[in-house]
Design a protein around this motif. Structure first.
Motif, PDB file in Angstrom:
ATOM      1  N   LYS A 140      -0.389   3.957  -2.328  1.00 16.97           N
ATOM      2  CA  LYS A 140      -0.600   5.425  -2.009  1.00 16.97           C
ATOM      3  C   LYS A 140       0.310   6.456  -2.533  1.00 16.97           C
ATOM      4  O   LYS A 140      -0.549   7.533  -3.149  1.00 16.97           O
ATOM      5  N   ILE A 188       0.726  -1.104  -0.033  1.00 17.18           N
ATOM      6  CA  ILE A 188       0.082  -0.063   0.129  1.00 17.18           C
ATOM      7  C   ILE A 188       0.720   1.258   0.064  1.00 17.18           C
ATOM      8  O   ILE A 188       0.369   2.312  -0.470  1.00 17.18           O
ATOM      9  N   THR A 226      -4.067  -3.188   4.221  1.00 19.10           N
ATOM     10  CA  THR A 226      -4.268  -2.950   2.848  1.00 19.10           C
ATOM     11  C   THR A 226      -5.885  -2.645   2.637  1.00 19.10           C
ATOM     12  O   THR A 226      -6.409  -1.572   2.171  1.00 19.10           O
ATOM     13  N   TYR A 286      -6.976   0.399   4.071  1.00 16.87           N
ATOM     14  CA  TYR A 286      -6.538   1.623   2.878  1.00 16.87           C
ATOM     15  C   TYR A 286      -7.751   1.708   2.061  1.00 16.87           C
ATOM     16  O   TYR A 286      -8.123   3.060   1.591  1.00 16.87           O
ATOM     17  N   TYR A 287      -8.066   0.638   1.423  1.00 16.54           N
ATOM     18  CA  TYR A 287      -9.159   0.572   0.206  1.00 16.54           C
ATOM     19  C   TYR A 287     -10.312   0.915   1.102  1.00 16.54           C
ATOM     20  O   TYR A 287     -10.824   1.962   0.251  1.00 16.54           O
TER      21      TYR A 287
END
Length: 796
Positions: free
Chosen positions: A525, A521, A554, A557-558
């Protein structure tokens, strides 16, 4: 002295590396009791393979008989992560000896670069010197100097070692600043195609590489300059005689047209003599002389008594376009060849043209390769080995130039040279030809048939002497776009005679940016934030294709992305990694008229990147557009793809400094290639669906090349746009095929690609040139042995 039956053993090295969720385990050691070895992971016996070998160095410790089988090597992969423990035992009768016992935490110290890491980047053979050079890098937790050994058929040797800084590894986070001198160049004497292994040793880290698993680059360290190459390729007297004896079925009259203006006598003589020496004799030389004196006219009349030579003294100088038009009026030939008054033709120039005309009577526009010669005609240099017809390149530079032969009926359709573009009248003429010709009517002869004279007043050696010509070229290109209703701005490019076109974007369609991702990520990012911060074009959506991530952060973050951005969504592809299938899956959720395929480890650099890509992609004959990708150290990762490099395909100008022009400025100018990388590729949804998307038989490698070739089969152009630059954080140093499974898969995909595109590979990349090497990607000259192998392949 009798040796003790006490169990003696030692572990020499442990290599435990995480590769995409699976682990590679390599352990080397020895023991004094070695009947049977067993590996247990988390208490479960594994089907591991142990190799036993002799350890003469242990004779004094375990005895001569036991030393013959004391050493062992365990190679086991892929395995899942060790959750609790790893144990190696040796069994002898009822006796069980523990050789190694590690907890998960203890094993962790050997994982990845914590114990060490290394990579062989390149194996090069310096042909002239008989020396191998092996470049790569190696790091170890000890930070002590590595020991390097080369093992051939005989004893091991210690190569000459040069350690170098590798700032790219520091930038990629592979090593720290204080250990940046981890790059190495190993050199040693050997014969071409020797088989050897490279052993790297440093405390707990031990790794061996096999030379057979690497492509061998051959380098002629003394260099092969163009004059050496030219001597090897000069046409022989026997070949010239055979050409003179050849009787073609179709024998067109070739009118060579020249405009003279105060031409120096020696140049004039050499020019005319080069026509007189042609092995094809059905020609006429039409000279229109606009000189302000009679010297040229009188010299020709006094020294050449040949009815094929015509000269007309013009009442006044009409300029280059007007004078050329007068010469053309004198012509009676079936084809017209354009010739400058101080240049030279090779002896076989007309023969080669008539030969291709006889093979294809539809041809109307034929051009060849060229080089330059000095004022004394004793040196030849700067050869321009051109691609087959390349519209993208032509719209950036008049690469056609010399020697151009066109059918007379084509000239009649196009019309005369236009004096409004004096100095670039030939560029204007060629652009007008493109309006009415199709690709099958254009032919490129990949031989040097023309020698362009350099003098103090010529654009060949002194571009500043005719700056008006480059301005005329810009206006000619602007007129071409206007005539074809293409809205574009033309600017001068990186050097004289190079132009940049900025296409206007129409209707601002939706672009779907499709990004495959699995964990990582930090990379993702960087990618997403660069898109958000550096995209002036706002009508886009982002589709992240999630593929089997395992880290909780991950998915966190999604969720954060989907919460913050209305134009972003994550879709889940559940099967094993297959780049082609993942992209095909992603486009099912894309709503855009255009798909931008983008890697998750790239960073956008310029705000107009999407407009640049889209403006080009909206041109009717464009199938896909690729960008320039840079490594973090500002060297080239991608600037177009050359088909045939190393037997399959390779990136042009790999590792070249970004500010370098490259071969004829190809690094810095927009042009067509047969393929571009899908790490950043824009393609219309229509074209994507027309070819059926990406080929899922190519799961990892060459799928983007295959996709572009499929587009090319359908008449689409593949364009490289250097004005779109992105950083690509794919490490230039990592070994991408570093496990037996990956090597096997890679080899299968190579075989699949080579079989599918066999004829294309055999014929050669039309966006390249057969006189350029396929061994490296810097557009250098081909060598004799490589030519011989290519010839053998064609004959087979």
């Amino acid at each position: 002295m009798k040796k003790s039956n006490v169990f003696l053993h030692n572990i020499d090295s442990i290599y435990y590396r995480n590769i995409e969720g699976y682990y590679l385990l390599e352990i080397k050691g020895w023991s004094s009791m070695n009947k049977n070895y067993e590996l247990y992971i988390d208490g479960i016996k594994q089907k591991a393979v142990f190799k036993i070998y002799e350890r003469p160095d242990l004779v004094e410790i375990v005895g001569k008989s036991k030393a013959k089988q004391a050493g062992f090597t365990l190679s086991y992969h892929p395995i899942c992560e060790v959750k609790n423990s790893l144990v190696i035992v040796s069994r002898e009768l009822f006796r069980k000896n523990i050789i190694l016992e590690l907890t998960k935490e203890q094993l962790k110290q050997y994982e990845d670069i914590k114990s060490g890491d290394s990579c062989i980047d390149r194996i090069t053979y310096l042909v002239d010197e008989g020396i191998y050079e092996i470049s790569g890098w190696a790091t170890c937790i000890t930070h002590k100097p590595f020991k390097f050994l080369i093992h051939g058929d005989e004893k091991a040797i210690s190569p000459k070692v040069e350690m170098i800084d590798r700032n790219d590894l520091v930038n990629a986070g592979i090593t720290k600043e204080e250990n940046k001198k981890c790059g190495f160049i190993l050199s040693f004497e050997g014969n071409l195609y020797d088989h050897f292994s490279i052993e790297l040793i440093n405390g707990p880290y031990h790794r061996t590489y096999d030379s057979n698993e690497y492509y061998l680059y051959k380098k002629y360290s003394k260099g092969l300059d163009y004059n050496q190459w030219r001597l090897l390729h000069l046409i022989t007297k026997e070949e010239l005689l055979e050409q003179k004896r050849t009787i073609f079925n179709y024998q067109p009259l070739i009118s060579i047209v020249v405009a003279t203006y105060n031409t120096p006598q020696r140049f004039l003589k050499e020019m005319i003599d080069s026509v007189m020496n042609q092995t094809y004799s059905k020609w006429e030389l039409c000279i229109a002389d606009g000189s302000n004196q009679d010297d040229v006219y009188n010299y020709v009349l006094q020294h050449y008594d040949d009815r094929r030579i015509k000269i007309k003294k013009l009442a006044k100088n009409l300029g280059i376009s007007g004078n050329m038009n007068e010469a053309i009026k004198m012509s009676t030939g079936d084809f017209i060849g354009f010739f400058d008054h101080d240049d030279l033709l090779s002896e076989d120039a007309l023969y080669e043209n008539v030969k291709v005309i006889n093979k294809n009577n539809d041809l109307e526009f034929i051009y060849s390769d060229e080089d330059k010669t000095n004022e004394f005609t004793d040196t030849f240099f700067n050869p321009n080995f051109k691609p087959d017809f390349n519209k993208g390149l032509l719209l950036s530079n008049n690469y056609i130039c010399h020697f151009l032969v066109v059918k007379k009926v084509l000239f009649d359709k196009i019309g005369c040279f236009n004096s409004d573009y004096n100095g670039a009248q030939d560029y204007d003429f060629v652009l007008r030809c493109m309006d009415i010709l199709n690709k099958s009517q254009i032919f490129h002869i990949s031989k040097v048939l023309y020698h362009w004279r350099t003098s103090s007043n010529s654009t060949a050696s002194n571009p500043e002497s005719k700056l008006y010509a480059f301005e005329a070229g810009k206006r000619a290109l602007e007129q071409y776009y206007k005539k074809n209703s293409i809205e574009a701005i033309v600017e001068h490019g990186v050097s004289y005679g190079i132009y940049r076109t900025i296409y206007k974007v129409h209707e601002r369609p939706l672009i779907s940016i499709i990004i495959p991702n699995k964990d990582h990520i930090d990379d993702l990012k960087t990618c997403i934030e660069s898109i958000k911060n550096h995209t002036g074009y706002k009508n886009y959506e982002i589709v992240i294709v999630e593929n089997n991530s395992v880290e909780e952060q991950t998915f966190t973050y999604y969720h954060s992305l989907e919460s913050h951005y209305d134009n972003l969504r994550v879709v889940h592809y559940p099967d094993k990694f297959n780049y082609s299938a993942i992209n095909n899956f992603g486009v099912q959720y894309a709503n855009g008229e255009y798909y931008l395929l983008l890697n998750n480890d790239v960073e956008v650099m310029n705000d107009d990147w999407l407009e640049e890509l889209l403006g080009t992609c909206q041109q009717a004959d464009i199938g896909a557009v690729g960008a320039k990708l840079l490594y973090p150290d500002n060297t080239i990762q991608h600037a177009g793809v050359i088909i045939g490099i190393q037997g399959v395909a390779g990136h042009a100008f790999l590792n070249l400094q970004n500010d370098e022009l490259g071969y004829f400025a190809y690094n810095q100018i927009q042009r067509d290639y047969s393929a571009v990388t899908a790490a950043c590729m824009l393609v219309s949804a229509k074209a994507y669906k027309e070819v059926g998307g990406f080929n899922e038989d190519l799961a990892v490698c060459f799928n983007d090349v295959d996709f572009c070739l499929e587009l090319g089969k359908r008449g689409y152009r593949i364009n490289y746009n250097p004005y779109v630059e992105l950083y690509h954080y794919e490490s230039k140093s990592r070994g991408s095929e570093d496990t037996p499974e990956k090597i096997e898969r890679f080899n299968k995909e190579v075989e699949y690609f080579q079989n599918k595109w066999h004829d294309f590979l055999l014929k050669g990349d039309p966006c390249y040139n057969q006189n350029l090497t396929l061994m490296v990607n810097d557009f250098s000259l081909i060598h004799a042995d490589e030519e011989e192998r290519k010839k053998e392949c064609r004959e087979k």
